[in-house]
Design an enzyme around this catalytic site. Structure first.
Site, PDB file in Angstrom:
ATOM      1  CG  ASP A  79      -0.306  -1.046   3.019  1.00  0.00           C
ATOM      2  OD1 ASP A  79      -1.143  -0.893   2.108  1.00  0.00           O
ATOM      3  OD2 ASP A  79       0.800  -0.481   3.029  1.00  0.00           O
ATOM      4  CD  GLU A 137       0.285   2.923  -1.945  1.00  0.00           C
ATOM      5  OE1 GLU A 137       0.975   3.569  -2.757  1.00  0.00           O
ATOM      6  OE2 GLU A 137      -0.055   3.405  -0.857  1.00  0.00           O
ATOM      7  CG  HIS A 364      -1.144   9.458   4.853  1.00  0.00           C
ATOM      8  ND1 HIS A 364       0.158   9.111   4.582  1.00  0.00           N
ATOM      9  CD2 HIS A 364      -1.899   8.703   4.032  1.00  0.00           C
ATOM     10  CE1 HIS A 364       0.176   8.191   3.608  1.00  0.00           C
ATOM     11  NE2 HIS A 364      -1.075   7.937   3.267  1.00  0.00           N
TER      12      HIS A 364
HETATM   13 NI    NI Z   1      -3.347   5.204  -0.032  1.00  0.00          NI
END
Ligand code: NI
Length: 392
Positions: A79, A137, A364
């Site tokens: 994902d 995840e 991220h």
């Molecule tokens: Ni990760």
């Protein structure tokens, strides 16, 4: 066969696959295109079984070796994240507001690459390899459901498992390992403080949940700093606070939501008890009511020391022992932990930093990216570890 040479031989193909996944990122439990491509690729390699639709979009491929033996599993997550990509690259995300900013495109490609290499030498393989591609995840949901749906138990039963995660704190071409507790339990809590409400000018006629919430937040911050052994680790962060709707009305409620991260069960138990006693004491003193909900997320990831030793042995062959870093635990979470709770397993980190190429972004972030070296190192490490495990 030298594993690294074999991987280098399919490097361009792997980079193409990774670019395609990066181009078309999909959010948790929506990895439909990705899982379709994964399943097709596994079938093309001639794997013995390819199961789809596990935990909604998960895929599992089974490779039976020429000789009987144990069953080893390699795990990837598929994902992406709700982030708008800022990289100016040909393989930039085509899905607005969705991006592979945690490298799961690389993980998926790496396990596919390992399947290609291992399938090409299946006659010499002693035992079996399961290739597990899990959804979701990032919302810590996929691994648990895959385990519940029996991906480890389904014959041949998995004896051990490894997973890899790209890691921008380490240089490309190196790996990182940590035996024992390595990633934190990732829990969520919600506190709602309530009072009768009232006039902002007449606080003495009511109880104020805003002031109570302020005291609660401050007091919660003393748990880690004053109650937990400084040598041990924990995090408590209040990340959301909501309450009130007018400048002159004392609201009826204030809601606080946050996360608790711990590496050990006893630290977690103690921390929760402290939260409860703070809530009880302050609420009583301030004349407000409270509600407390604690939601267990994925447990702490505890890497099996024997499996880490095996990864280190593989690392010595692939990147050289001088390029294996011993890491400190991270307070981030990882739902791979559900696999490791069921069978011996370990997750290791694959360096992705390349200063010269400008690849320094953290995970991220909208600028995260990796180079080919990271991908090939990941594939070679997965293959080498699987071969060493099955040969032992
Ligand atoms: Ni990760």
């Amino acid at each position: 066969m030298k594993i690294m040479e074999a991987v280098d031989g399919i490097k361009d193909k792997l980079m193409e696959i990774r670019a395609d996944f990066h181009n078309h990122p999909e959010l948790s439990f929506k990895e439909e295109r990705t899982s379709q491509i994964v399943a097709e690729a596994l079938r093309e390699m001639g794997l013995d079984e390819v199961d789809t639709g596990i935990a909604k979009t998960g895929v599992v491929g089974l490779l039976r070796g020429g000789a009987p033996g144990k069953t080893f599993a390699l795990r990837a997550d598929m994902d992406a994240l709700p982030i708008q990509e800022e990289n100016d690259v040909p393989y930039k995300s085509q899905n607005d507001g969705v991006m592979h900013a945690c490298g799961h495109d690389v993980h998926t490609t790496a396990v596919l690459g390992a399947a290609m290499i291992l399938a090409s030498m299946r006659d010499k393989l002693k035992g079996n390899v399961k290739f597990i591609f899990q959804p979701a995840e990032e919302v810590a949901g996929g691994a648990k459901i895959m385990v519940e749906e029996g991906v480890l138990e389904k014959p041949p039963k998995v004896d051990a498992i490894i997973g890899a995660h790209v890691w921008p704190e380490l240089d490309a071409g190196t790996i990182g390992v940590k035996a024992g507790p390595s990633m934190a339990a990732m829990d969520k809590f919600e506190i709602v403080v309530t009072g009768p409400g009232g006039h902002g000018a007449k606080p003495h006629l009511t109880s104020d949940p805003v002031v109570a919430a302020a005291q609660i937040i401050n007091a919660l911050q003393t748990i880690v700093s004053r109650s937990i052994d400084p040598i041990r680790s924990a995090v408590l962060s209040v990340c959301m606070i909501q309450g009130g709707h007018a400048f002159n009305i004392i609201p009826r409620e204030v809601r606080m939501v946050g996360t608790v991260r711990t590496l050990n069960e006893d630290v977690k138990t103690m921390l929760i008890a402290k939260v409860k006693s703070i809530l009880k004491g302050i609420s009583e003193a301030m004349g407000v009511e409270y509600e407390f909900n604690y939601l267990d997320g994925s447990p702490a990831l505890v890497n099996d020391p024997g499996m880490i030793e095996l990864v280190e042995k593989a690392g010595a062959a692939i990147v050289g022992s001088e390029n294996i870093h011993q890491l400190e635990p991270s307070m981030g979470g990882e739902d791979f932990t559900y696999f490791v709770k069921a069978v011996p397993g370990a997750m290791f980190n694959v360096g992705s930093r390349d200063e010269k190429a400008g690849l320094t972004s953290q995970l991220h972030r909208p600028t995260f990216d990796v180079n080919a070296k990271t991908l090939t190192t990941g594939v070679a490490m997965l293959c080498q570890t699987a071969l060493m495990y099955l040969d032992a």
